[in-house]
Design a protein around this motif. Structure first.
Motif, mmCIF file in Angstrom:
data_model
loop_
_atom_site.group_PDB
_atom_site.id
_atom_site.type_symbol
_atom_site.label_atom_id
_atom_site.label_comp_id
_atom_site.label_asym_id
_atom_site.label_seq_id
_atom_site.Cartn_x
_atom_site.Cartn_y
_atom_site.Cartn_z
ATOM 1 N N ALA A 32 0.828 -1.205 0.000
ATOM 2 C CA ALA A 32 0.000 0.000 0.000
ATOM 3 C C ALA A 32 0.861 1.253 0.000
ATOM 4 O O ALA A 32 0.534 2.245 -0.667
ATOM 5 C CB ALA A 32 -0.934 -0.011 1.209
ATOM 6 N N LEU A 33 1.975 1.218 0.715
ATOM 7 C CA LEU A 33 2.864 2.371 0.751
ATOM 8 C C LEU A 33 3.546 2.580 -0.595
ATOM 9 O O LEU A 33 3.792 3.721 -1.010
ATOM 10 C CB LEU A 33 3.907 2.183 1.860
ATOM 11 C CG LEU A 33 4.845 3.360 2.124
ATOM 12 C CD1 LEU A 33 4.066 4.620 2.468
ATOM 13 C CD2 LEU A 33 5.808 3.008 3.266
ATOM 14 N N ALA A 34 3.843 1.487 -1.300
ATOM 15 C CA ALA A 34 4.429 1.617 -2.637
ATOM 16 C C ALA A 34 3.448 2.252 -3.612
ATOM 17 O O ALA A 34 3.847 2.997 -4.510
ATOM 18 C CB ALA A 34 4.866 0.245 -3.156
ATOM 19 N N LEU A 93 -7.473 -3.278 3.659
ATOM 20 C CA LEU A 93 -8.209 -3.902 2.558
ATOM 21 C C LEU A 93 -7.378 -4.996 1.896
ATOM 22 O O LEU A 93 -7.877 -6.084 1.592
ATOM 23 C CB LEU A 93 -8.592 -2.849 1.518
ATOM 24 C CG LEU A 93 -9.760 -1.929 1.832
ATOM 25 C CD1 LEU A 93 -9.924 -0.904 0.722
ATOM 26 C CD2 LEU A 93 -11.049 -2.731 1.996
ATOM 27 N N LEU A 94 -6.109 -4.696 1.663
ATOM 28 C CA LEU A 94 -5.238 -5.675 1.015
ATOM 29 C C LEU A 94 -4.957 -6.855 1.945
ATOM 30 O O LEU A 94 -4.827 -8.001 1.482
ATOM 31 C CB LEU A 94 -3.937 -5.012 0.578
ATOM 32 C CG LEU A 94 -2.953 -5.899 -0.170
ATOM 33 C CD1 LEU A 94 -3.592 -6.556 -1.391
ATOM 34 C CD2 LEU A 94 -1.719 -5.105 -0.587
ATOM 35 N N ALA A 133 -3.584 -11.916 -8.226
ATOM 36 C CA ALA A 133 -5.046 -11.921 -8.156
ATOM 37 C C ALA A 133 -5.569 -11.053 -7.020
ATOM 38 O O ALA A 133 -6.440 -10.196 -7.244
ATOM 39 C CB ALA A 133 -5.564 -13.355 -8.041
ATOM 40 N N PRO A 134 -5.104 -11.226 -5.772
ATOM 41 C CA PRO A 134 -5.609 -10.330 -4.719
ATOM 42 C C PRO A 134 -5.211 -8.875 -4.927
ATOM 43 O O PRO A 134 -5.972 -7.975 -4.570
ATOM 44 C CB PRO A 134 -4.994 -10.904 -3.439
ATOM 45 C CG PRO A 134 -3.852 -11.744 -3.876
ATOM 46 C CD PRO A 134 -4.230 -12.268 -5.223
ATOM 47 N N VAL A 135 -4.036 -8.620 -5.498
ATOM 48 C CA VAL A 135 -3.635 -7.235 -5.749
ATOM 49 C C VAL A 135 -4.533 -6.597 -6.804
ATOM 50 O O VAL A 135 -4.919 -5.422 -6.687
ATOM 51 C CB VAL A 135 -2.150 -7.181 -6.169
ATOM 52 C CG1 VAL A 135 -1.789 -5.813 -6.710
ATOM 53 C CG2 VAL A 135 -1.251 -7.514 -4.979
ATOM 54 N N VAL A 136 -4.908 -7.347 -7.841
ATOM 55 C CA VAL A 136 -5.816 -6.814 -8.861
ATOM 56 C C VAL A 136 -7.169 -6.493 -8.250
ATOM 57 O O VAL A 136 -7.752 -5.423 -8.502
ATOM 58 C CB VAL A 136 -5.957 -7.821 -10.019
ATOM 59 C CG1 VAL A 136 -7.167 -7.468 -10.885
ATOM 60 C CG2 VAL A 136 -4.693 -7.835 -10.867
ATOM 61 N N ARG A 137 -7.700 -7.379 -7.416
ATOM 62 C CA ARG A 137 -8.992 -7.101 -6.762
ATOM 63 C C ARG A 137 -8.886 -5.854 -5.886
ATOM 64 O O ARG A 137 -9.801 -5.029 -5.839
ATOM 65 C CB ARG A 137 -9.434 -8.303 -5.924
ATOM 66 C CG ARG A 137 -9.779 -9.534 -6.744
ATOM 67 C CD ARG A 137 -10.544 -10.547 -5.903
ATOM 68 N NE ARG A 137 -9.771 -11.024 -4.764
ATOM 69 C CZ ARG A 137 -8.995 -12.100 -4.791
ATOM 70 N NH1 ARG A 137 -8.890 -12.816 -5.908
ATOM 71 N NH2 ARG A 137 -8.332 -12.478 -3.717
ATOM 72 N N TRP A 138 -7.770 -5.731 -5.209
ATOM 73 C CA TRP A 138 -7.548 -4.569 -4.331
ATOM 74 C C TRP A 138 -7.464 -3.277 -5.130
ATOM 75 O O TRP A 138 -8.064 -2.260 -4.746
ATOM 76 C CB TRP A 138 -6.267 -4.823 -3.545
ATOM 77 C CG TRP A 138 -5.779 -3.703 -2.700
ATOM 78 C CD1 TRP A 138 -6.379 -3.185 -1.585
ATOM 79 C CD2 TRP A 138 -4.566 -2.977 -2.870
ATOM 80 N NE1 TRP A 138 -5.609 -2.182 -1.055
ATOM 81 C CE2 TRP A 138 -4.493 -2.036 -1.826
ATOM 82 C CE3 TRP A 138 -3.532 -3.038 -3.795
ATOM 83 C CZ2 TRP A 138 -3.421 -1.152 -1.694
ATOM 84 C CZ3 TRP A 138 -2.468 -2.176 -3.664
ATOM 85 C CH2 TRP A 138 -2.417 -1.250 -2.630
ATOM 86 N N LEU A 139 -6.751 -3.297 -6.245
ATOM 87 C CA LEU A 139 -6.646 -2.093 -7.067
ATOM 88 C C LEU A 139 -8.007 -1.695 -7.627
ATOM 89 O O LEU A 139 -8.311 -0.504 -7.765
ATOM 90 C CB LEU A 139 -5.646 -2.315 -8.200
ATOM 91 C CG LEU A 139 -4.169 -2.359 -7.789
ATOM 92 C CD1 LEU A 139 -3.292 -2.750 -8.970
ATOM 93 C CD2 LEU A 139 -3.709 -1.014 -7.221
ATOM 94 N N ARG A 140 -8.844 -2.671 -7.960
ATOM 95 C CA ARG A 140 -10.189 -2.348 -8.436
ATOM 96 C C ARG A 140 -11.001 -1.680 -7.341
ATOM 97 O O ARG A 140 -11.821 -0.789 -7.611
ATOM 98 C CB ARG A 140 -10.893 -3.605 -8.933
ATOM 99 C CG ARG A 140 -10.313 -4.166 -10.226
ATOM 100 C CD ARG A 140 -11.088 -5.396 -10.669
ATOM 101 N NE ARG A 140 -10.577 -5.942 -11.921
ATOM 102 C CZ ARG A 140 -11.077 -7.009 -12.521
ATOM 103 N NH1 ARG A 140 -12.101 -7.642 -11.983
ATOM 104 N NH2 ARG A 140 -10.568 -7.449 -13.656
ATOM 105 N N LEU A 141 -10.799 -2.100 -6.100
ATOM 106 C CA LEU A 141 -11.474 -1.427 -4.989
ATOM 107 C C LEU A 141 -10.988 0.011 -4.850
ATOM 108 O O LEU A 141 -11.776 0.932 -4.623
ATOM 109 C CB LEU A 141 -11.229 -2.194 -3.683
ATOM 110 C CG LEU A 141 -11.901 -3.561 -3.545
ATOM 111 C CD1 LEU A 141 -11.440 -4.241 -2.257
ATOM 112 C CD2 LEU A 141 -13.412 -3.435 -3.549
ATOM 113 N N LEU A 142 -9.690 0.207 -4.988
ATOM 114 C CA LEU A 142 -9.142 1.555 -4.887
ATOM 115 C C LEU A 142 -9.631 2.438 -6.032
ATOM 116 O O LEU A 142 -9.737 3.661 -5.887
ATOM 117 C CB LEU A 142 -7.611 1.516 -4.886
ATOM 118 C CG LEU A 142 -6.945 0.767 -3.731
ATOM 119 C CD1 LEU A 142 -5.435 0.959 -3.789
ATOM 120 C CD2 LEU A 142 -7.488 1.213 -2.381
ATOM 121 N N ALA A 143 -9.908 1.846 -7.191
ATOM 122 C CA ALA A 143 -10.413 2.626 -8.320
ATOM 123 C C ALA A 143 -11.745 3.275 -8.004
ATOM 124 O O ALA A 143 -12.098 4.297 -8.603
ATOM 125 C CB ALA A 143 -10.549 1.730 -9.556
#
Length: 843
Positions: free
Chosen positions: A422-424, A440-441, A516-526
């Motif tokens: 998340a910090l990155a 969330l992640l 896969a979990p990072v992609v789901r997380w980025l979609r949430l952040l979108a």
């Protein structure tokens, strides 16, 4: 300015006399005797129509024409609204300025094109550059060490090379007085070296047949309780005057820290045996009770510069050449070397590697390119240590039956990992935003790792200090965008510019199941309404897509580009533009955007328009304008609003003259859709702020005027374009369907010179009272002084301006004072012209 009130001009579309422009200005284009396109009236005079059809027919036709003009004006007004706010309602606000700032910060955080040194997965814990082989794996060094005495040779080398951290004397005194010290620190910060140095000092006069300083294997015995038996001598008899080092791994699921009674018993046993012990723990929620107790202290990291200097002296002492040492010190301060390392402070193993690289380069064993490549490897190795084998403990058997996997603490195990990711992605944003995204992640990682269990996490175990220490982060006060304004809050950053990109490269290239979990997380952040979250996440998604474009495009960009939510489509457009920033992928992005603009669905065309506005998704500005026009005029101008917004964004590029020329061509086009695209873009140009569309940092000509309307900023920074800008605004002011909204835009420009900020403000801001308001207005006056004379070059134009000023003076909510109106009039009509007008009126 005349004293009597000026009535509204009777003509809806007055003709602009030819030759009234200044010699250097381009011609206005064709004269308009009637209204354009669908607004053009009947060719036959109104009287003839009444003669043929009667008075009632003439009245009906006039009423119908009036309704048609009203519908056309309403359409132009609708198209000038923010196209990104449609999901929040007709007048829903969006903060384009905050989004632009977040995008600039994200791009700066993830430097495009950073070189990563590739390491073999099984040997990444060692850096092999030339003949240098330095172990960098400090993640679990204590766990890897077996129990036994520390050789005297190692202690002698430690005495020679150890750099004392700040507060070292206080640590030593605490150990001497209490016999037991619980030393907390992040892995790799030199905590173990400091612990050994402390034990070496306090046991220097001790005997002990088994060695003065001993390491205790944490897997043997029962941790602190097992150390009590070790101090009593175990099988080998009592060991008096000995120092013991125990490194506890409290991050394993199911591991409990020792309680205060166990520590008291150990301290009593140490005192009886005239012995000392240092228990090393990693900072974190599990270690907080230990560090807050009477035996706990935090180990500060050693100063980086001193570490490098000491290691350099070691490497070069054989040469005994003071000039080489001085040259090495200067090389360590080389800006290119510092940028390649990309870390604000170095840990002991990293300082040793950097010193080795510098020494080998000075001795001729490494070229400069090899030196810089080795420097870049340091951050990559740190990222690998953070993520390699993190969840290995989940597959370890429990201490019970030896068969059941330990699955009880996945969230606690994954939270430090999630915080680093998340910090990155969001580094430079608020600490609360990074922490919320990390949670969330954490959930996504836990569910991916153990889908049959519901992750649980204690609610009161977060420790900001531990998060920063374990992630090499720092916090600072800074500005945060909230609801369109800036407030002071706590921001968080990595301690090094190389770490964000290194972390993303590590998780994407080396840990495929994490995608896969990072992609789901980025979609949430979108979907996050805060630009500091959604836009920064989009920039990171673009960087990840560069590393595997097939996967990133298929899983992130394309699905979000087709979404119904404008926020998700903006995410996809921002990610695509970030990919286009890499020369290796620019051609692919341009092909995708061109195909979408021609053959895509409505959502894909919308996303293509938002991508084109950044200026990198087409071969040239002309090509971008062609695509935007194609999108804007299609389907009766259904996406004209988003196309016009991105034409305005292209005006911040050096090729803005090309954009203005194309606007003039569209304004004279035979098709009404092209005319509307020009009119809407002109009005949007007058109402858009520089900070809403600019990608440049402050320090550039436009960047220094971020709070200005873009139209005024261009008039000042590009004076050769002032005539063209005035021509275009005149066109919008004198075309019936855009007239009302264009005059509203001009009024906003005029008010910008008499208040401290654009937009609706308080009474003090509107009236320009107070020092800040006067300074803000004074700063923007040069823009109006350049634009207004070119806009009011003949008597008819000056009459319209006079009417507008009087309307502003009669405004009941925000009346313009006589002094302000007179000042604006003097800006628009120079003294020489005013005298000429007076002479004509008297004559």
């Amino acid at each position: 300015m005349a004293d009597e009130a000026v009535a509204e001009p009777a003509s809806q579309n007055p003709q602009k006399p030819q030759g009234s422009r200044s010699p250097e200005a381009p011609p206005r284009g064709r004269e308009r005797g009637g209204e354009r396109g669908g607004e053009r009236g009947d060719e036959q005079p109104q009287g003839e129509a009444e003669a043929h059809d009667g008075p009632e027919a003439g009245d009906d036709e006039a009423a119908e024409r009036a309704k048609e003009r009203e519908r056309a004006a309403d359409r132009i007004k609708d198209l000038t609204r923010d196209p990104l706010a449609e999901e929040d309602g007709e007048d829903g606000p969006t903060d384009l300025a905050a989004a632009a700032r977040a995008r600039r910060a994200g791009r700066k955080l993830l430097t495009s094109g950073r070189d990563f040194t590739s390491f073999d997965r099984s040997r990444i814990s060692h850096a092999h550059i030339g003949d240098i082989n330095v172990s960098l794996d400090a993640r679990r060094s204590g766990v890897a060490m077996r129990g036994g005495p520390v050789p005297e040779e190692e202690l002698r080398r430690l005495r020679r090379a150890h750099v004392e951290p700040a507060g070292y004397v206080r640590l030593r005194r605490a150990l001497e007085s209490r016999r037991l010290l619980v030393l907390g620190g992040a892995p790799g910060t030199g905590r173990t070296s400091t612990a050994l140095a402390l034990l070496d000092e306090v046991t220097r006069d001790g005997a002990g047949d088994g060695g003065r300083v001993r390491r205790v294997d944490p897997h043997q015995g029962e941790g602190v309780r097992g150390l009590v038996g070790e101090v009593n001598g175990g099988e080998g008899g009592e060991r008096r005057g000995t120092g013991y080092l125990l490194e506890l791994a409290l991050d394993r699921p199911g591991t409990l820290p020792p309680d205060e009674m166990d520590l008291d018993q150990l301290a009593s046993t140490l005192a009886e045996g005239d012995a000392y012990a240092v228990v090393v723990v990693s900072v974190g929620s599990a270690a907080n009770p230990l560090l807050a107790g009477r035996y706990g202290m935090v180990c500060p990291p050693a100063p980086s510069q001193e570490l490098v200097t000491v290691r350099l002296r070691e490497r070069l002492e054989e040469a005994r050449d003071h000039e080489s040492l001085e040259h090495a010190a200067r090389l360590a301060e080389d800006p290119e070397v510092i940028e390649a390392v990309g870390l604000d402070d170095l840990r002991p193993a990293e300082a040793e590697l950097l010193a080795s690289l510098l020494a080998e380069h000075l001795l001729g064993s490494l070229t400069r390119e090899e030196l810089l490549s080795g420097c870049r490897s340091i951050a990559a190795v740190q990222a690998h240590e953070w993520f390699a084998g993190v969840d290995r403990a989940l597959a370890a058997p429990s201490s019970g039956d030896g068969r059941t996997p330990v699955r009880s603490a996945t969230a606690a195990l994954f939270h430090p990992v999630a915080f680093r990711i998340a910090l990155a992605v969001l580094g430079g944003g608020s600490h609360s935003a990074v922490s919320a995204a990390a949670h969330l992640l954490t959930w996504e990682l836990s569910v991916q790792s153990d889908p049959d269990s519901t992750p649980s996490r204690p609610l009161f175990c977060d420790d900001p200090e531990s998060d920063r220490a374990l992630s090499r982060a720092r916090s600072d006060d800074g500005a945060i965008d909230v609801a369109g304004t800036e407030v002071t809050g706590q921001l968080i950053f990595y301690r090094g510019s190389a770490l964000p990109a290194a972390v993303l490269a590590e998780i994407w290239d080396r840990h495929f199941p994490v995608r896969a979990p990072v992609v789901r997380w980025l979609r949430l952040l979108a979907d996050d309404p805060r630009p500091q979250v959604s836009v920064r996440a989009a920039v990171a998604a673009g960087e990840l897509s560069v590393r595997d474009f097939e996967y990133g495009f298929g899983e992130l960009v394309r699905p979000l580009a087709e979404a119904s939510s404008p926020r998700r489509r903006v995410f996809a457009a921002t990610a695509l533009d970030q990919v286009a920033g890499h020369a290796s992928h620019r051609k692919a992005v341009r092909k995708v955007v061109d195909d979408w603009s021609r053959y895509g669905t409505a959502s894909l065309r919308w996303t293509a328009a938002m991508t084109l506005g950044h200026g990198r998704a087409a071969d040239s500005v002309d090509a971008a304008l062609d695509a935007l026009a194609r999108i804007g005029v299609r389907d009766e101008g259904r996406q004209l609003a988003v196309a016009s917004l991105n034409v305005v964004r292209l005006l911040t590029l050096p090729e803005c003259a090309t954009v203005l020329r194309r606007l003039g061509q569209w304004a004279e086009h035979r098709r009404e859709e092209y005319q509307d695209l020009a009119l809407v873009t002109i009005v949007r140009l007058a109402t858009t702020g520089v900070d809403e569309v600019l990608d440049d940092e402050p320090g550039t000509p436009l960047g220094d005027q971020g709070d200005w309307p873009l139209l005024l900023a261009l008039a000042v920074t590009r004076p050769e374009l002032t005539g063209t800008l005035a021509d275009l605004l005149w066109t919008a002011l004198n075309t019936a369907r855009s007239r009302d909204v264009a005059f509203d835009a001009l009024e906003a420009l005029l008010r910008s010179a008499s208040r401290g900020e654009r937009g609706e403000g308080g009474e003090r801001g509107e009236r320009g009272e107070g020092r800040e308001g006067r300074e803000g207005g004074d700063r923007m006056r040069p823009g109006l002084a350049a634009l207004l004379p070119a806009l009011t070059s003949d008597e008819h134009d000056r009459q319209q301006l006079e009417w507008l000023l009087r309307r502003m003076m009669r405004d009941q909510d925000r009346p313009l004072t006589t002094e302000q109106a007179s000042a604006l009039w003097r800006l628009a009509v120079p003294a020489r012209q005013r005298r000429s007008d007076e002479e004509e009126s008297h004559g």
